[in-house]
Design a protein around this motif. Structure first.
Motif, PDB file in Angstrom:
ATOM      1  N   ALA A 178     -13.637  -1.999   0.356  1.00 57.52           N
ATOM      2  CA  ALA A 178     -12.234  -2.125  -0.033  1.00 57.52           C
ATOM      3  C   ALA A 178     -12.022  -1.795  -1.507  1.00 57.52           C
ATOM      4  O   ALA A 178     -11.109  -1.065  -1.868  1.00 57.52           O
ATOM      5  CB  ALA A 178     -11.734  -3.534   0.265  1.00 57.52           C
ATOM      6  N   LEU A 179     -12.900  -2.360  -2.347  1.00 58.91           N
ATOM      7  CA  LEU A 179     -12.803  -2.148  -3.785  1.00 58.91           C
ATOM      8  C   LEU A 179     -14.191  -1.972  -4.375  1.00 58.91           C
ATOM      9  O   LEU A 179     -15.143  -2.609  -3.920  1.00 58.91           O
ATOM     10  CB  LEU A 179     -12.129  -3.350  -4.462  1.00 58.91           C
TER      11      LEU A 179
ATOM     12  N   ASP B 187      -7.453 -10.445  -0.437  1.00 59.12           N
ATOM     13  CA  ASP B 187      -8.774 -10.990  -0.098  1.00 59.12           C
ATOM     14  C   ASP B 187      -8.998 -12.373  -0.681  1.00 59.12           C
ATOM     15  O   ASP B 187     -10.100 -12.930  -0.572  1.00 59.12           O
ATOM     16  CB  ASP B 187      -9.875 -10.048  -0.609  1.00 59.12           C
TER      17      ASP B 187
ATOM     18  N   GLU C 235      -3.295  -5.607  -5.337  1.00 57.77           N
ATOM     19  CA  GLU C 235      -2.865  -5.945  -3.983  1.00 57.77           C
ATOM     20  C   GLU C 235      -4.052  -6.317  -3.093  1.00 57.77           C
ATOM     21  O   GLU C 235      -4.023  -7.328  -2.381  1.00 57.77           O
ATOM     22  CB  GLU C 235      -2.112  -4.746  -3.396  1.00 57.77           C
ATOM     23  N   ARG C 236      -5.115  -5.517  -3.149  1.00 54.11           N
ATOM     24  CA  ARG C 236      -6.282  -5.774  -2.299  1.00 54.11           C
ATOM     25  C   ARG C 236      -7.037  -7.023  -2.758  1.00 54.11           C
ATOM     26  O   ARG C 236      -7.548  -7.781  -1.938  1.00 54.11           O
ATOM     27  CB  ARG C 236      -7.199  -4.553  -2.302  1.00 54.11           C
ATOM     28  N   THR C 237      -7.097  -7.221  -4.068  1.00 53.99           N
ATOM     29  CA  THR C 237      -7.774  -8.418  -4.584  1.00 53.99           C
ATOM     30  C   THR C 237      -7.066  -9.684  -4.131  1.00 53.99           C
ATOM     31  O   THR C 237      -7.694 -10.641  -3.660  1.00 53.99           O
ATOM     32  CB  THR C 237      -7.846  -8.372  -6.119  1.00 53.99           C
TER      33      THR C 237
ATOM     34  N   LEU D  57      -2.847  -1.075  -6.445  1.00 53.30           N
ATOM     35  CA  LEU D  57      -3.662  -1.209  -5.234  1.00 53.30           C
ATOM     36  C   LEU D  57      -4.839  -2.152  -5.459  1.00 53.30           C
ATOM     37  O   LEU D  57      -5.207  -2.928  -4.566  1.00 53.30           O
ATOM     38  CB  LEU D  57      -4.150   0.164  -4.780  1.00 53.30           C
TER      39      LEU D  57
ATOM     40  N   GLY E  60       0.780  -1.228   0.000  1.00 53.62           N
ATOM     41  CA  GLY E  60       0.000   0.000   0.000  1.00 53.62           C
ATOM     42  C   GLY E  60       0.809   1.274   0.000  1.00 53.62           C
ATOM     43  O   GLY E  60       0.247   2.376  -0.122  1.00 53.62           O
TER      44      GLY E  60
END
Length: 217
Positions: free
Chosen positions: A130-131, A189, A184-186, A181, A20
């Motif tokens: 988050a997304l 999770d 990264e978040r995908t 990002l 992040g």
């Protein structure tokens, strides 16, 4: 997680992101020099951060939608670097990056980028914690085809008078930082990312020439 992200669906951009934190970024405003500027930009980003390409955890590339020449430059560069460095390569839809940058979006909204020919690339999203969640798309078509929702992105600004909804954050274009990002978040999770197959959405303007006509004797 150390990610190098590239996107050439609009202008060329590159970013180095770790958990992040943005370690470095590059963005060009020229939409015609992707191939010339991208590799030197990546080299400089890695040098400034003191990182070797082989030390990356992943390489991420925007797969569009976008025009043929620009999109190919970024995807070909990403595939070559991933092969040489032997690091995982993932694709992310470039409109997802715009959706993430639409900070104040609530409920359902759309994003639109310039598709030229007086058209836009667009997709419909639902704001999430988050997304943003992709609801529909991507599509290419006139601004009138975008749903009656708040519309974010440069495409919305170019054709605001033709939208059924209202234009917001009209400076937004696909950006490599947001792309990293999203990836990264995908992955954090447990989600799946795309392959690097480009989303052209249009037939190529370049056509294979037909057989030559026989000259009259």
């Amino acid at each position: 997680m150390l990610i190098l992200a590239l996107d050439t669906s609009a202008a060329a951009s590159a970013a180095l992101v770790s958990d992040g934190v943005v370690l470095g970024r590059f963005a060009s405003t020229d939409t015609r020099s992707h191939a010339e500027v991208l590799a030197p930009a990546v080299e400089q980003l890695l040098f400034d951060a003191g990182v070797a390409g082989t030390g990356l955890d992943a390489l991420v590339v925007g797969v569009g939608p976008g025009p043929f020449t620009g999109l190919r430059a970024g995807i070909a560069t990403a595939r070559m670097l991933a092969f040489v460095w032997n690091v995982p390569l993932y694709g992310v839809m470039s409109l997802d990056a715009v959706a993430l940058d639409a900070d104040h979006a609530e409920g359902e909204f759309a994003v639109a980028t310039d598709a030229r020919r007086k058209e836009v690339y667009w997709a419909r999203y639902r704001a999430g914690s988050a997304l943003p969640e992709l609801v529909d798309g991507p599509h290419v078509g006139p601004a009138e085809s975008v749903p009656d929702l708040p519309v974010y992105g440069r495409g919305a600004g170019l054709y605001s008078g033709r939208l059924a909804g209202t234009a917001h954050a009209t400076e937004l274009t696909p950006d490599a930082v947001a792309l990293a990002l999203v990836a990264e978040r995908t992955l954090a999770d447990g989600g799946a990312l795309r392959a690097t197959t480009p989303l052209y959405l249009r037939e190529s303007d370049a056509k294979v020439p037909g057989p030559r006509k026989k000259a009259l004797l």
